[in-house]
Enzyme design. Structure first.
Site, PDB file in Angstrom:
ATOM      1  N   HIS A 311     -10.287   2.451  -4.422  1.00 26.77           N
ATOM      2  CA  HIS A 311     -10.596   3.326  -5.571  1.00 26.77           C
ATOM      3  C   HIS A 311     -11.292   4.579  -5.058  1.00 26.77           C
ATOM      4  O   HIS A 311     -12.064   4.525  -4.099  1.00 26.77           O
ATOM      5  CB  HIS A 311     -11.513   2.600  -6.569  1.00 26.77           C
ATOM      6  CG  HIS A 311     -11.498   3.210  -7.924  1.00 26.77           C
ATOM      7  ND1 HIS A 311     -12.267   4.294  -8.241  1.00 26.77           N
ATOM      8  CD2 HIS A 311     -10.782   2.905  -9.029  1.00 26.77           C
ATOM      9  CE1 HIS A 311     -12.044   4.627  -9.502  1.00 26.77           C
ATOM     10  NE2 HIS A 311     -11.134   3.808 -10.000  1.00 26.77           N
ATOM     11  N   ASP A 369      -6.642  -2.925 -11.683  1.00 22.91           N
ATOM     12  CA  ASP A 369      -5.225  -3.318 -11.737  1.00 22.91           C
ATOM     13  C   ASP A 369      -4.916  -4.602 -11.001  1.00 22.91           C
ATOM     14  O   ASP A 369      -3.779  -5.075 -11.031  1.00 22.91           O
ATOM     15  CB  ASP A 369      -4.374  -2.184 -11.150  1.00 22.91           C
ATOM     16  CG  ASP A 369      -4.480  -0.936 -12.006  1.00 22.91           C
ATOM     17  OD1 ASP A 369      -4.819   0.125 -11.456  1.00 22.91           O
ATOM     18  OD2 ASP A 369      -4.281  -1.041 -13.225  1.00 22.91           O
TER      19      ASP A 369
HETATM   20  C1  SDX Z   1      -6.638   3.395 -11.192  1.00 24.06           C
HETATM   21  O1  SDX Z   1      -9.660   7.294 -10.814  1.00 24.06           O
HETATM   22  C2  SDX Z   1      -9.727   6.275 -11.606  1.00 24.06           C
HETATM   23  O2  SDX Z   1     -10.743   6.029 -12.220  1.00 24.06           O
HETATM   24  C3  SDX Z   1      -8.449   5.456 -11.746  1.00 24.06           C
HETATM   25  C4  SDX Z   1      -8.562   4.187 -12.583  1.00 24.06           C
HETATM   26  C5  SDX Z   1      -8.820   4.485 -14.036  1.00 24.06           C
HETATM   27  O3  SDX Z   1      -9.330   3.593 -14.726  1.00 24.06           O
HETATM   28  O4  SDX Z   1      -8.405   5.581 -14.526  1.00 24.06           O
HETATM   29  O5  SDX Z   1      -9.614   3.370 -12.076  1.00 24.06           O
HETATM   30  C6  SDX Z   1      -7.250   3.397 -12.537  1.00 24.06           C
HETATM   31  O6  SDX Z   1      -5.832   4.244 -10.905  1.00 24.06           O
HETATM   32  C7  SDX Z   1      -7.100   2.369 -10.180  1.00 24.06           C
HETATM   33  C8  SDX Z   1      -6.445   2.574  -8.778  1.00 24.06           C
HETATM   34  C9  SDX Z   1      -5.052   1.954  -8.838  1.00 24.06           C
HETATM   35  N1  SDX Z   1      -4.301   2.263  -7.614  1.00 24.06           N
HETATM   36  C10 SDX Z   1      -4.044   1.301  -6.710  1.00 24.06           C
HETATM   37  O7  SDX Z   1      -4.453   0.139  -6.751  1.00 24.06           O
HETATM   38  C11 SDX Z   1      -3.112   1.774  -5.590  1.00 24.06           C
HETATM   39  C12 SDX Z   1      -3.675   1.350  -4.245  1.00 24.06           C
HETATM   40  N2  SDX Z   1      -4.891   2.111  -3.990  1.00 24.06           N
HETATM   41  C13 SDX Z   1      -4.788   3.334  -3.228  1.00 24.06           C
HETATM   42  O8  SDX Z   1      -3.595   4.035  -3.378  1.00 24.06           O
HETATM   43  C14 SDX Z   1      -6.083   4.142  -3.175  1.00 24.06           C
HETATM   44  O9  SDX Z   1      -7.095   3.268  -2.967  1.00 24.06           O
HETATM   45  C15 SDX Z   1      -6.420   5.026  -4.358  1.00 24.06           C
HETATM   46  C16 SDX Z   1      -5.319   5.965  -4.700  1.00 24.06           C
HETATM   47  C17 SDX Z   1      -6.747   4.196  -5.544  1.00 24.06           C
HETATM   48  C18 SDX Z   1      -7.664   5.828  -3.951  1.00 24.06           C
HETATM   49  O10 SDX Z   1      -7.276   6.627  -2.934  1.00 24.06           O
HETATM   50  P1  SDX Z   1      -8.302   7.707  -2.319  1.00 24.06           P
HETATM   51  O11 SDX Z   1      -9.611   7.712  -2.974  1.00 24.06           O
HETATM   52  O12 SDX Z   1      -7.580   9.007  -2.241  1.00 24.06           O
HETATM   53  O13 SDX Z   1      -8.616   7.110  -0.958  1.00 24.06           O
HETATM   54  P2  SDX Z   1      -7.716   7.314   0.284  1.00 24.06           P
HETATM   55  O14 SDX Z   1      -6.286   7.188  -0.101  1.00 24.06           O
HETATM   56  O15 SDX Z   1      -8.154   8.557   0.972  1.00 24.06           O
HETATM   57  O16 SDX Z   1      -8.095   6.027   1.131  1.00 24.06           O
HETATM   58  C19 SDX Z   1      -9.205   6.035   1.979  1.00 24.06           C
HETATM   59  C20 SDX Z   1      -8.750   5.198   3.171  1.00 24.06           C
HETATM   60  C21 SDX Z   1      -7.426   5.676   3.751  1.00 24.06           C
HETATM   61  O17 SDX Z   1      -7.438   5.342   5.116  1.00 24.06           O
HETATM   62  P3  SDX Z   1      -7.823   6.526   6.183  1.00 24.06           P
HETATM   63  O18 SDX Z   1      -6.828   7.659   5.926  1.00 24.06           O
HETATM   64  O19 SDX Z   1      -9.249   6.932   5.857  1.00 24.06           O
HETATM   65  O20 SDX Z   1      -7.654   5.884   7.538  1.00 24.06           O
HETATM   66  O21 SDX Z   1      -8.535   3.845   2.727  1.00 24.06           O
HETATM   67  C22 SDX Z   1      -7.161   3.512   2.893  1.00 24.06           C
HETATM   68  C23 SDX Z   1      -6.387   4.803   3.070  1.00 24.06           C
HETATM   69  O22 SDX Z   1      -5.248   4.604   3.887  1.00 24.06           O
HETATM   70  N3  SDX Z   1      -6.758   2.811   1.681  1.00 24.06           N
HETATM   71  C24 SDX Z   1      -5.976   1.730   1.648  1.00 24.06           C
HETATM   72  C25 SDX Z   1      -5.875   1.388   0.283  1.00 24.06           C
HETATM   73  N4  SDX Z   1      -6.555   2.267  -0.447  1.00 24.06           N
HETATM   74  C26 SDX Z   1      -7.090   3.153   0.413  1.00 24.06           C
HETATM   75  N5  SDX Z   1      -5.362   1.017   2.622  1.00 24.06           N
HETATM   76  C27 SDX Z   1      -4.646  -0.047   2.216  1.00 24.06           C
HETATM   77  N6  SDX Z   1      -4.516  -0.446   0.939  1.00 24.06           N
HETATM   78  C28 SDX Z   1      -5.106   0.246  -0.053  1.00 24.06           C
HETATM   79  N7  SDX Z   1      -4.980  -0.145  -1.311  1.00 24.06           N
END
Ligand code: SDX
Length: 434
Positions: A311, A369
């Site tokens: 998140h 989720d």
């Molecule tokens: C919702 O914003 C909100 O409030 C949203 C929400 C709401 O109520 O409105 O809470 C609802 O959208 C919840 C999130 C649902 N999405 C997912 O479950 C999809 C999987 N999660 C990711 O795509 C990710 O965690 C996000 C999109 C939710 C957040 O991404 P960020 O904040 O942009 O973080 P990032 O992508 O920069 O990740 C930081 C690091 C990265 O690695 P590095 O580049 O630093 O090496 O963490 C890793 C990412 O690769 N990472 C993950 C991961 N989520 C982040 N690696 C593996 N699996 C994951 N799920």
């Protein structure tokens, strides 16, 4: 911005031959904010923050999230207390009007919502323009956007009464629109709303009843559905809420702005994650395949991410995921499927991921989720209905944030700038000379 939040503190910014004193704004909770509204006019520079990881787009009094503590407050009330003690329409009132309603206020609000659940009869034909296999989210984006073609008398955003009518219409009609998108998708006749049922029971009845026989809503399932609505109601300035705010800042009508929010929510990184998460859990299939997927999630060269994990704000457990996990246990036990293999995979995946250094270091925890899809699947919804249900519930958050923004006398159209890295000025070259 109320002056009460303008602080005597300032931030000093020095670059080149310039030194600027920028005012600091003090929140009632959360980090201090540097007010950079005059940065370009005084300093001739922009800030750069593509994902808005460090940028406050507005001031708000509606929802507060502390990502480190895993805390979520709606008008100051913790989400776990609201999920346990309140119900969705009361939470709608709280988000919209700022305080918990008296018994009379709640009765009046619920009766206004209940008496607006039907759609203009002509809208049926709008549904029929879609292919039966259209994703229900595609139908919802289209139908909600089309509401501005049916409800002209509540599109003037400068008229407080029309804003209130649009608010009630959106909250009241979203369950009917979502249910009819589902019924159309599966080839069953539309079921009209019933005013003798509460909000969640009415939605379940419109989704699962058929004209050929009586359908009685299970009150425990209805309570679980209502709690899922509450857990998805609002979440500060997430991507879809920011989309609604940006669309609304141009003065677009509320139905068009909510349709924009639905479109943004659909993405698998946002509201589409609940569908993607259940599909991932099913693909994993059994606990012995979990390590393979954990490794894929950690592999930089693999676009696969653990859906339902991570998140932007929460660097601790999403408090909604805790409540959702408890609700999943209760609902599946009630339905006699507590040994549901998908739930077992989810619990095992959570346990393994939370011990894995990669997830621990990056503070990746289950989000809203991760468990919601397991409950919705158990209730009988196909995965294609998971995000429409999220959109149904989040409509009150989008509308509350829209109302707050539209009422702000300092409202300006949102117009970000950019870091331009393209070609500088050059002369046109005729095709024969290229
Ligand atoms: C919702 O914003 C909100 O409030 C949203 C929400 C709401 O109520 O409105 O809470 C609802 O959208 C919840 C999130 C649902 N999405 C997912 O479950 C999809 C999987 N999660 C990711 O795509 C990710 O965690 C996000 C999109 C939710 C957040 O991404 P960020 O904040 O942009 O973080 P990032 O992508 O920069 O990740 C930081 C690091 C990265 O690695 P590095 O580049 O630093 O090496 O963490 C890793 C990412 O690769 N990472 C993950 C991961 N989520 C982040 N690696 C593996 N699996 C994951 N799920």
């Amino acid at each position: 911005m109320p002056d009460t939040h303008r602080d005597a503190k300032t931030a000093t910014l020095s670059f080149g031959d310039k030194t600027l004193e920028l005012p600091m704004l003090t929140p009632t909770a959360g980090p201090d904010v540097i007010d950079i509204r005059k940065l370009y006019s005084q300093g001739g520079v922009f800030t750069y923050d593509p994902g808005f990881t460090s940028t406050a787009s507005c001031d708000s009094t509606i929802t507060y999230i502390d990502g480190d503590k895993g805390e979520l407050l709606h008008r100051g009330y913790p989400i776990d207390q609201l999920a346990e003690k309140s119900h969705f329409l009361e939470v709608c009132y709280l988000l919209l009007y700022g305080d918990l309603p008296t018994a009379d206020q709640l009765e009046d609000f619920e009766s206004r919502v209940t008496s607006h659940t039907m759609l203009h009869e002509q809208m049926q034909y709008f549904f029929r323009g879609f292919r039966r296999d259209a994703h229900p989210m595609a139908t919802m984006v289209g139908v909600v956007g089309a509401m501005s073609a049916f409800y002209h008398d509540s599109t003037d955003i400068h008229d407080p009464w029309q804003r209130e009518v649009a608010t009630i219409r959106l909250i009241a009609k979203m369950p009917t629109i979502a249910a009819w998108a589902y019924k159309y998708h599966i080839g069953q006749p539309f079921i009209y709303p019933r005013n003798d049922l509460d909000y969640a029971a009415n939605f379940l009845h419109m989704c699962f009843a058929v004209p050929a026989e009586t359908y009685n809503v299970n009150p425990i399932i209805a309570r679980a559905m209502d709690r899922i609505f509450t857990l998805h109601a609002d979440h500060e300035q997430n991507a879809s809420t920011s989309t609604v705010r940006l669309a609304s800042s141009s003065g677009a009508n509320p139905f068009a702005c909510i349709a924009a929010g639905i479109a943004c929510l659909w993405g698998p990184a946002h509201g589409g994650a609940n569908q993607a998460c259940l599909e991932m859990l099913r693909e994993i299939g059994s606990p012995n395949r979990i390590p393979e997927f954990i490794e894929r999630a950690k592999d930089k060269d693999d676009p696969f991410r653990l859906m339902g994990f991570g998140h932007r704000v929460y660097k601790n457990f999403d408090p909604r995921a805790r409540v959702m996990k408890q609700s999943a246990d209760e609902v599946l036990e009630l339905l006699g499927i507590e040994n549901n293999p998908t739930l077992q995979v989810a619990k095992e995946l959570e346990a393994i991921a939370l011990k894995d250094d990669y997830f621990v270091e990056k503070k990746l925890y289950p989000n809203v989720d991760f468990y919601s899809g397991i409950i919705l699947d158990a209730i009988g919804f196909p995965t294609s209905m998971f995000t429409p249900i999220f959109a149904l519930a989040r409509t009150v958050g989008w509308v509350s944030q829209w109302k707050e923004m539209i009422a702000d006398p300092q409202l300006k159209i949102g117009r970000p700038r950019q870091l331009y890295v393209g070609a500088t000025s050059r002369d046109y070259v005729d095709v024969e000379n290229r």
